[in-house]
Design a protein around this motif. Structure first.
Motif, PDB file in Angstrom:
ATOM      1  N   ARG A 195       0.833  -1.209   0.000  1.00  0.00           N
ATOM      2  CA  ARG A 195       0.000   0.000   0.000  1.00  0.00           C
ATOM      3  C   ARG A 195       0.869   1.261   0.000  1.00  0.00           C
ATOM      4  O   ARG A 195       0.569   2.248  -0.693  1.00  0.00           O
ATOM      5  CB  ARG A 195      -0.951   0.000   1.191  1.00  0.00           C
ATOM      6  CG  ARG A 195      -2.047  -1.057   1.101  1.00  0.00           C
ATOM      7  CD  ARG A 195      -3.111  -0.903   2.163  1.00  0.00           C
ATOM      8  NE  ARG A 195      -4.113  -1.947   2.068  1.00  0.00           N
ATOM      9  CZ  ARG A 195      -5.123  -1.943   1.196  1.00  0.00           C
ATOM     10  NH1 ARG A 195      -5.272  -0.922   0.365  1.00  0.00           N
ATOM     11  NH2 ARG A 195      -5.994  -2.945   1.166  1.00  0.00           N
ATOM     12  N   LEU A 196       1.949   1.241   0.772  1.00  0.00           N
ATOM     13  CA  LEU A 196       2.857   2.387   0.793  1.00  0.00           C
ATOM     14  C   LEU A 196       3.519   2.574  -0.573  1.00  0.00           C
ATOM     15  O   LEU A 196       3.641   3.696  -1.067  1.00  0.00           O
ATOM     16  CB  LEU A 196       3.917   2.198   1.879  1.00  0.00           C
ATOM     17  CG  LEU A 196       3.427   2.218   3.318  1.00  0.00           C
ATOM     18  CD1 LEU A 196       4.585   1.931   4.274  1.00  0.00           C
ATOM     19  CD2 LEU A 196       2.790   3.552   3.679  1.00  0.00           C
ATOM     20  N   PHE A 197       3.956   1.474  -1.158  1.00  0.00           N
ATOM     21  CA  PHE A 197       4.633   1.564  -2.450  1.00  0.00           C
ATOM     22  C   PHE A 197       3.737   2.196  -3.511  1.00  0.00           C
ATOM     23  O   PHE A 197       4.154   3.109  -4.238  1.00  0.00           O
ATOM     24  CB  PHE A 197       5.094   0.180  -2.908  1.00  0.00           C
ATOM     25  CG  PHE A 197       5.638   0.168  -4.308  1.00  0.00           C
ATOM     26  CD1 PHE A 197       6.873   0.721  -4.585  1.00  0.00           C
ATOM     27  CD2 PHE A 197       4.904  -0.394  -5.350  1.00  0.00           C
ATOM     28  CE1 PHE A 197       7.379   0.730  -5.873  1.00  0.00           C
ATOM     29  CE2 PHE A 197       5.407  -0.392  -6.644  1.00  0.00           C
ATOM     30  CZ  PHE A 197       6.643   0.172  -6.904  1.00  0.00           C
ATOM     31  N   PHE A 198       2.508   1.738  -3.621  1.00  0.00           N
ATOM     32  CA  PHE A 198       1.626   2.251  -4.665  1.00  0.00           C
ATOM     33  C   PHE A 198       1.093   3.642  -4.338  1.00  0.00           C
ATOM     34  O   PHE A 198       0.675   4.373  -5.234  1.00  0.00           O
ATOM     35  CB  PHE A 198       0.479   1.271  -4.919  1.00  0.00           C
ATOM     36  CG  PHE A 198       0.895   0.063  -5.707  1.00  0.00           C
ATOM     37  CD1 PHE A 198       1.231   0.179  -7.040  1.00  0.00           C
ATOM     38  CD2 PHE A 198       0.974  -1.181  -5.100  1.00  0.00           C
ATOM     39  CE1 PHE A 198       1.633  -0.929  -7.778  1.00  0.00           C
ATOM     40  CE2 PHE A 198       1.375  -2.299  -5.821  1.00  0.00           C
ATOM     41  CZ  PHE A 198       1.708  -2.179  -7.163  1.00  0.00           C
ATOM     42  N   LYS A 199       1.120   4.028  -3.079  1.00  0.00           N
ATOM     43  CA  LYS A 199       0.708   5.377  -2.702  1.00  0.00           C
ATOM     44  C   LYS A 199       1.780   6.399  -3.063  1.00  0.00           C
ATOM     45  O   LYS A 199       1.469   7.549  -3.400  1.00  0.00           O
ATOM     46  CB  LYS A 199       0.447   5.432  -1.188  1.00  0.00           C
ATOM     47  CG  LYS A 199      -0.013   6.786  -0.683  1.00  0.00           C
ATOM     48  CD  LYS A 199      -1.419   7.126  -1.132  1.00  0.00           C
ATOM     49  CE  LYS A 199      -1.934   8.398  -0.471  1.00  0.00           C
ATOM     50  NZ  LYS A 199      -3.301   8.736  -0.902  1.00  0.00           N
ATOM     51  N   SER A 200       3.039   5.997  -3.032  1.00  0.00           N
ATOM     52  CA  SER A 200       4.138   6.935  -3.238  1.00  0.00           C
ATOM     53  C   SER A 200       4.289   7.312  -4.711  1.00  0.00           C
ATOM     54  O   SER A 200       4.208   6.457  -5.598  1.00  0.00           O
ATOM     55  CB  SER A 200       5.454   6.332  -2.737  1.00  0.00           C
ATOM     56  OG  SER A 200       6.520   7.214  -2.964  1.00  0.00           O
ATOM     57  N   THR A 201       4.542   8.582  -4.954  1.00  0.00           N
ATOM     58  CA  THR A 201       4.884   9.043  -6.300  1.00  0.00           C
ATOM     59  C   THR A 201       6.396   9.217  -6.446  1.00  0.00           C
ATOM     60  O   THR A 201       6.871   9.600  -7.508  1.00  0.00           O
ATOM     61  CB  THR A 201       4.189  10.378  -6.614  1.00  0.00           C
ATOM     62  OG1 THR A 201       4.585  11.365  -5.642  1.00  0.00           O
ATOM     63  CG2 THR A 201       2.671  10.214  -6.570  1.00  0.00           C
ATOM     64  N   LEU A 202       7.135   8.936  -5.386  1.00  0.00           N
ATOM     65  CA  LEU A 202       8.590   8.983  -5.397  1.00  0.00           C
ATOM     66  C   LEU A 202       9.140   7.559  -5.465  1.00  0.00           C
ATOM     67  O   LEU A 202       8.449   6.613  -5.098  1.00  0.00           O
ATOM     68  CB  LEU A 202       9.112   9.663  -4.136  1.00  0.00           C
ATOM     69  CG  LEU A 202       8.862  11.166  -4.003  1.00  0.00           C
ATOM     70  CD1 LEU A 202       9.097  11.604  -2.564  1.00  0.00           C
ATOM     71  CD2 LEU A 202       9.768  11.942  -4.951  1.00  0.00           C
ATOM     72  N   PRO A 203      10.395   7.391  -5.902  1.00  0.00           N
ATOM     73  CA  PRO A 203      11.025   6.074  -5.802  1.00  0.00           C
ATOM     74  C   PRO A 203      10.995   5.572  -4.369  1.00  0.00           C
ATOM     75  O   PRO A 203      11.121   6.356  -3.427  1.00  0.00           O
ATOM     76  CB  PRO A 203      12.455   6.331  -6.276  1.00  0.00           C
ATOM     77  CG  PRO A 203      12.351   7.526  -7.165  1.00  0.00           C
ATOM     78  CD  PRO A 203      11.272   8.380  -6.564  1.00  0.00           C
ATOM     79  N   VAL A 204      10.808   4.265  -4.194  1.00  0.00           N
ATOM     80  CA  VAL A 204      10.704   3.660  -2.867  1.00  0.00           C
ATOM     81  C   VAL A 204      11.824   2.648  -2.678  1.00  0.00           C
ATOM     82  O   VAL A 204      12.025   1.766  -3.518  1.00  0.00           O
ATOM     83  CB  VAL A 204       9.336   2.961  -2.685  1.00  0.00           C
ATOM     84  CG1 VAL A 204       9.323   2.151  -1.389  1.00  0.00           C
ATOM     85  CG2 VAL A 204       8.213   3.985  -2.683  1.00  0.00           C
ATOM     86  N   VAL A 205      12.547   2.788  -1.567  1.00  0.00           N
ATOM     87  CA  VAL A 205      13.541   1.799  -1.166  1.00  0.00           C
ATOM     88  C   VAL A 205      12.955   1.009  -0.001  1.00  0.00           C
ATOM     89  O   VAL A 205      12.672   1.580   1.055  1.00  0.00           O
ATOM     90  CB  VAL A 205      14.863   2.464  -0.736  1.00  0.00           C
ATOM     91  CG1 VAL A 205      15.875   1.397  -0.299  1.00  0.00           C
ATOM     92  CG2 VAL A 205      15.438   3.303  -1.865  1.00  0.00           C
TER      93      VAL A 205
END
Length: 206
Positions: free
Chosen positions: A130-140
């Protein structure tokens, strides 16, 4: 390439002292991303260190102040600023920062980790997705990441994005390819290796 020097020191002065003791030939191949403490040109002065930015946590220097310090360098647009987030509220708050303030978001801990004590609650697969798809920035993805579970994470994100969120499969695949990165745990000296879309870096824990 650059590496992130991670050393949980008492204060900034101690951190700098320890960082400057790294082997000098190391800096012939890598530039530095500091951890917790954004550094100015005056901090490093004539130490012969190339500096690329900082990774901060929720209890460190605030994002705007960190970016202001990075902007004192000659190439501020290239300076990297990353922020750890542990839940949806923190990720949402991070996305209220002015455009181009943050370079990436770190989300975790994904699972139990041996490299840090007193961590936030483990996210697990669904909350991390959920956090990954919510973010519009690259996610580590950070915290307990091993080579053995990376493919499982990718497969779950594809399933979650397409089935739970009913997103276009091509969009899901491209977002994972472009925006998903990992901080890996290695059994050797607690070394963590992370890959981002803008460059590779090595993260050392002392």
């Amino acid at each position: 390439q650059c590496f992130q020097y991670r050393n949980k020191c008492r204060d900034k002065a101690d951190y700098l002292d320890q960082m400057l003791k790294l082997p000098k030939n190391f800096f012939e191949h890598f530039s530095i991303i500091s951890n917790d403490y954004p550094l100015s040109p005056e901090d490093i002065h004539n130490a012969g260190i190339r500096y690329s930015g900082v990774h901060i946590g929720q209890n460190d220097c605030d994002v705007i102040s960190a970016r202001k310090i990075l902007n004192t360098w000659d190439n501020p647009e290239k300076m990297i600023l990353g922020l750890s987030t542990h839940n949806m509220d923190e990720l949402t708050a991070a996305h209220t920062c002015p455009l181009h303030t943050l370079s990436y978001i770190a989300c975790g801990p994904y699972s139990d980790t041996i490299t840090k004590y007193n961590t936030a609650p483990v996210l697990g697969r669904e909350r991390a997705a959920r956090l990954f798809f919510k973010s519009t920035l690259p996610v580590v993805m950070i915290g307990g990441i091993t080579l053995e579970i990376i493919n499982d994470i990718r497969k779950h994100l594809v399933s979650f994005g397409c089935k739970n969120l009913e997103l276009n499969p091509d969009f899901v695949t491209e977002k994972i390819r472009k925006d998903l990165f990992f901080a890996l745990i290695s059994g050797l000296c607690n070394m963590e290796i992370g890959i981002r879309n803008f460059q590779s870096f090595l993260q050392f824990s002392q």
